[in-house]
Design an enzyme around this catalytic site. Structure first.
Site, short mmCIF file in Angstrom:
data_model
loop_
_atom_site.label_atom_id
_atom_site.label_comp_id
_atom_site.label_asym_id
_atom_site.label_seq_id
_atom_site.Cartn_x
_atom_site.Cartn_y
_atom_site.Cartn_z
N LYS A 83 0.60 -1.22 -0.30
CA LYS A 83 0.06 0.16 -0.52
C LYS A 83 0.59 1.77 0.15
O LYS A 83 0.59 2.07 -0.24
CB LYS A 83 -1.09 -0.26 1.24
CG LYS A 83 -1.80 -0.82 1.10
CD LYS A 83 -3.00 -1.34 2.34
CE LYS A 83 -3.75 -2.27 1.92
NZ LYS A 83 -4.96 -1.60 1.60
N LYS A 137 9.03 -8.49 14.73
CA LYS A 137 9.52 -9.02 16.30
C LYS A 137 9.80 -10.37 16.56
O LYS A 137 9.43 -11.18 16.00
CB LYS A 137 8.57 -8.91 17.33
CG LYS A 137 9.15 -8.54 18.59
CD LYS A 137 7.58 -8.57 19.94
CE LYS A 137 7.71 -6.73 19.93
NZ LYS A 137 9.01 -5.70 20.66
N SER A 196 12.41 -11.86 21.88
CA SER A 196 11.81 -10.72 22.17
C SER A 196 10.29 -10.63 22.52
O SER A 196 9.64 -9.97 23.35
CB SER A 196 12.48 -9.73 21.29
OG SER A 196 11.28 -8.88 20.09
N LYS A 242 8.37 -9.54 25.88
CA LYS A 242 8.02 -8.70 26.23
C LYS A 242 6.03 -9.36 26.78
O LYS A 242 6.05 -8.98 27.58
CB LYS A 242 7.36 -8.18 24.81
CG LYS A 242 6.26 -6.68 25.31
CD LYS A 242 5.74 -6.24 24.22
CE LYS A 242 5.03 -5.04 24.32
NZ LYS A 242 4.75 -4.17 23.16
N GLU A 254 2.10 -2.43 13.46
CA GLU A 254 2.17 -1.04 13.68
C GLU A 254 2.99 -0.29 13.51
O GLU A 254 3.97 -0.22 12.07
CB GLU A 254 2.95 -1.36 15.46
CG GLU A 254 3.63 -0.19 15.65
CD GLU A 254 4.51 -0.12 16.83
OE1 GLU A 254 3.74 0.40 18.17
OE2 GLU A 254 5.90 -0.22 16.84
N GLU A 258 18.61 9.14 21.00
CA GLU A 258 17.91 8.21 22.18
C GLU A 258 17.51 6.99 22.75
O GLU A 258 18.02 6.64 23.68
CB GLU A 258 16.54 9.25 22.53
CG GLU A 258 15.99 9.53 23.69
CD GLU A 258 14.83 7.72 23.67
OE1 GLU A 258 14.69 7.43 25.64
OE2 GLU A 258 15.04 6.92 22.93
#
Ligand code: GTP
Ligand code: MG
Length: 238
Positions: free
Chosen positions: A55, A80, A84, A88, A174, A189
């Site tokens: 898309k 992911k 991990s 989580k 996400e 960061e």
């Protein structure tokens, strides 16, 4: 996630959650099952990424054909890892059952889009929001409302259907949409946060906040220049 890391995790579980040896053993076993089942589901989540990437590519291609250049600068994606994912699950204290995990953890499939201008961030989001086969499950606007540390980005959780031989799966993806300035800040960061294990020293945190403000100022300035580029004072698209 090897046999050793499961054993290691069991050790971690024992010390971090105050549970008995037997309970930790049981939990480690369940987590291993979840890990294996997710390894099978990887194909589904990868397909979710592929659908949404297509898309984005179509929008990019259309824009390049009609306007010479696309507002989308970079697109990256990541799945992911089962490792991990399991971490989580433990961190959030979730029931180690696949259906519950699939409902709660919605960043297994992730796409990040970088663009030049803040208005493009919203433009891309609105293009996707209008697509009838996408469902927007969540919007977190850290551009309008930055995180206390200075983090800015627009986060969407999209749900896309995946058509398999015998069923349709709804897959959450996400999506992080940000400007290059936001991306630059976030990557620095992230490195600092990683280096200091999440406990960035106060003076560096203050410096990061200043840097975030500067990045935001630069975005404002770029938006003004963009209006010049388009020959309009409004800074809106086209
Ligand atoms: P996670 O459990 O980490 O996925 O976060 P969440 O459920 O609180 O969601 P949120 O939308 O706040 O953040 C999701 C993702 O955004 C993270 O995995 C990072 O990729 C990115 N992110 C969020 N906050 C920060 C931050 O302060 N710094 C950086 N570098 N990235 C961030
Ligand atoms: Mg995440």
């Amino acid at each position: 996630l090897s046999q050793e890391s499961i054993l290691e995790m069991r050790q971690e579980l024992l010390t971090t959650l105050s549970i008995t040896q037997g309970e930790a053993e049981e939990l480690a076993l369940q987590l291993r099952t979840v890990r294996d089942q997710f390894a099978e589901l990887h194909m589904v989540y990868q397909s979710g990424i592929d659908e949404v990437l297509t898309k984005v590519t179509i929008l990019q291609r259309e824009f390049e054909a009609t306007h010479e250049h696309s507002p989308i600068e970079h697109v990256t994606s990541r799945l992911k890892s089962p490792e991990s994912l399991v971490r989580k699950i433990v961190r959030l204290g979730l029931e180690p059952h696949v259906p519950a995990v699939r409902k709660t953890i919605r960043d297994i499939a992730g796409i990040r889009i970088t663009c030049s201008f803040v208005s493009d961030v919203y433009w891309i989001a609105s293009m996707l929001e209008r697509q009838p086969d996408l469902t927007i499950l969540q919007v977190k606007d850290y551009v309008a409302k930055p995180k206390p540390n200075g983090y800015r980005s627009l986060h969407l959780i999209l749900e896309v259907p995946i058509f398999l031989s015998d069923r349709t799966e709804q897959v959450p993806v996400e999506m992080q949409i940000r400007t290059s300035a936001m991306d630059f800040w976030a990557s620095v960061e992230h490195k600092l946060s990683y280096k200091y294990d999440g406990e960035v020293p106060t003076h560096l945190r203050a410096e990061l906040q200043t840097a975030a403000e500067r990045a935001a100022d630069m975005d404002v300035q770029m938006e003004r220049l963009r209006a010049e580029l388009n020959g309009s004072a409004s800074g809106t698209h086209r």
